[in-house]
Scaffold this motif. Structure first.
Motif, PDB file in Angstrom:
ATOM      1  N   VAL A  46       0.852  -1.188   0.000  1.00 15.76           N
ATOM      2  CA  VAL A  46       0.000   0.000   0.000  1.00 15.76           C
ATOM      3  C   VAL A  46       0.890   1.241   0.000  1.00 15.76           C
ATOM      4  N   MET A  47       0.597   2.133  -0.928  1.00 10.93           N
ATOM      5  CA  MET A  47       1.239   3.449  -0.943  1.00 10.93           C
ATOM      6  C   MET A  47       0.136   4.486  -0.742  1.00 10.93           C
ATOM      7  N   TRP A  61      -2.544   3.507  -3.425  1.00  9.62           N
ATOM      8  CA  TRP A  61      -2.177   2.756  -4.624  1.00  9.62           C
ATOM      9  C   TRP A  61      -1.859   1.346  -4.138  1.00  9.62           C
ATOM     10  N   ILE A  62      -2.511   0.365  -4.744  1.00  6.97           N
ATOM     11  CA  ILE A  62      -2.343  -1.023  -4.312  1.00  6.97           C
ATOM     12  C   ILE A  62      -2.140  -1.937  -5.526  1.00  6.97           C
ATOM     13  N   PRO A  63      -1.411  -3.043  -5.344  1.00  5.58           N
ATOM     14  CA  PRO A  63      -1.306  -4.003  -6.436  1.00  5.58           C
ATOM     15  C   PRO A  63      -2.642  -4.719  -6.622  1.00  5.58           C
ATOM     16  N   ALA A  64      -2.912  -5.086  -7.851  1.00 11.53           N
ATOM     17  CA  ALA A  64      -4.140  -5.826  -8.158  1.00 11.53           C
ATOM     18  C   ALA A  64      -3.774  -7.062  -8.977  1.00 11.53           C
ATOM     19  N   ALA A  65      -4.588  -8.078  -8.869  1.00 18.92           N
ATOM     20  CA  ALA A  65      -4.377  -9.299  -9.649  1.00 18.92           C
ATOM     21  C   ALA A  65      -4.443  -8.955 -11.140  1.00 18.92           C
ATOM     22  N   PRO A  66      -3.759  -9.715 -11.977  1.00 20.43           N
ATOM     23  CA  PRO A  66      -3.760  -9.436 -13.420  1.00 20.43           C
ATOM     24  C   PRO A  66      -5.177  -9.286 -13.981  1.00 20.43           C
ATOM     25  N   VAL A  86       3.329   3.118 -10.985  1.00 18.40           N
ATOM     26  CA  VAL A  86       3.025   1.710 -10.741  1.00 18.40           C
ATOM     27  C   VAL A  86       1.795   1.215 -11.501  1.00 18.40           C
ATOM     28  N   GLY A  87       1.040   2.118 -12.086  1.00 18.12           N
ATOM     29  CA  GLY A  87      -0.143   1.736 -12.854  1.00 18.12           C
ATOM     30  C   GLY A  87       0.181   0.838 -14.030  1.00 18.12           C
ATOM     31  N   VAL A  88       1.341   1.047 -14.630  1.00 17.34           N
ATOM     32  CA  VAL A  88       1.747   0.202 -15.762  1.00 17.34           C
ATOM     33  C   VAL A  88       2.027  -1.235 -15.327  1.00 17.34           C
ATOM     34  N   ARG A  89       2.203  -1.458 -14.033  1.00 19.87           N
ATOM     35  CA  ARG A  89       2.427  -2.812 -13.506  1.00 19.87           C
ATOM     36  C   ARG A  89       1.148  -3.415 -12.921  1.00 19.87           C
ATOM     37  N   GLY A  90      -0.005  -2.790 -13.226  1.00 17.53           N
ATOM     38  CA  GLY A  90      -1.281  -3.358 -12.794  1.00 17.53           C
ATOM     39  C   GLY A  90      -1.807  -2.836 -11.471  1.00 17.53           C
ATOM     40  N   TRP A  91      -1.094  -1.916 -10.853  1.00 21.88           N
ATOM     41  CA  TRP A  91      -1.583  -1.348  -9.599  1.00 21.88           C
ATOM     42  C   TRP A  91      -2.785  -0.467  -9.881  1.00 21.88           C
ATOM     43  N   ALA A 111      -4.420  -6.903  -1.452  1.00 22.38           N
ATOM     44  CA  ALA A 111      -3.096  -6.416  -1.861  1.00 22.38           C
ATOM     45  C   ALA A 111      -2.010  -7.061  -1.000  1.00 22.38           C
ATOM     46  N   TRP A 112      -2.255  -7.144   0.297  1.00 14.36           N
ATOM     47  CA  TRP A 112      -1.304  -7.775   1.213  1.00 14.36           C
ATOM     48  C   TRP A 112      -1.062  -9.229   0.795  1.00 14.36           C
ATOM     49  N   ARG A 113      -2.144  -9.951   0.493  1.00 13.21           N
ATOM     50  CA  ARG A 113      -2.017 -11.366   0.097  1.00 13.21           C
ATOM     51  C   ARG A 113      -1.217 -11.529  -1.203  1.00 13.21           C
ATOM     52  N   LEU A 114      -1.331 -10.564  -2.101  1.00 14.94           N
ATOM     53  CA  LEU A 114      -0.592 -10.651  -3.367  1.00 14.94           C
ATOM     54  C   LEU A 114       0.916 -10.601  -3.170  1.00 14.94           C
ATOM     55  N   VAL A 115       1.380  -9.895  -2.157  1.00 10.38           N
ATOM     56  CA  VAL A 115       2.821  -9.713  -1.997  1.00 10.38           C
ATOM     57  C   VAL A 115       3.415 -10.442  -0.797  1.00 10.38           C
ATOM     58  N   ALA A 116       2.603 -10.855   0.153  1.00  7.46           N
ATOM     59  CA  ALA A 116       3.108 -11.520   1.364  1.00  7.46           C
ATOM     60  C   ALA A 116       3.648 -12.906   1.042  1.00  7.46           C
ATOM     61  N   PRO A 117       4.653 -13.343   1.795  1.00  6.76           N
ATOM     62  CA  PRO A 117       5.142 -14.713   1.629  1.00  6.76           C
ATOM     63  C   PRO A 117       4.033 -15.727   1.905  1.00  6.76           C
TER      64      PRO A 117
END
Length: 124
Positions: A46-47, A61-66, A86-91, A111-117
């Protein structure tokens, strides 16, 4: 006067985001690019953006699934947008004034689940 309201709104929204993020396992907060940013381990999930470069957004701004970014923006352009960098990377950008706590919490957890181990996501 308007800038004071904007500042107050940004602070209120920051407290809201911080409260949600702090409940996620192994979250840390640091300033990155001048804005509060939330990490799980060393990965950003999260930004916070408080009128970043005077763009008018008080958002996260958060990552999103493809494929999800485009769908979210098309379905609710008043709430979601393609953020710079980061929008170009799907965020996806999320207008905080246009979303309720329950939905925001769900998006941040996703978003947390997308990046967490994996080890952390199985105990979530």
């Amino acid at each position: 006067m308007a800038s004071q309201r904007k500042s107050d709104s940004g602070e209120k929204q920051m407290r809201r985001v911080r409260s949600i993020c702090s409940a996620m396992p192994e979250t840390t907060e640091k300033l990155s690019h001048g804005e509060p940013t939330f990490f799980v381990r060393k990965k950003v999930y999260v930004m916070f953006a408080n009128n970043h470069h005077n763009d008018g957004h008080i958002a996260v701004w958060i990552p999103a699934a493809p494929g999800l970014q485009e769908m979210m923006i098309a379905d609710s352009p008043e709430t979601f947008f393609k953020p710079p960098y980061v929008g170009v990377r799907g965020w996806v950008g999320v207008e905080l004034g246009s979303i309720g706590d329950e939905e925001l919490t769900c998006l941040i957890r996703g978003a947390w689940r997308l990046v967490a181990p994996k080890r952390l996501t199985t105990s979530d």
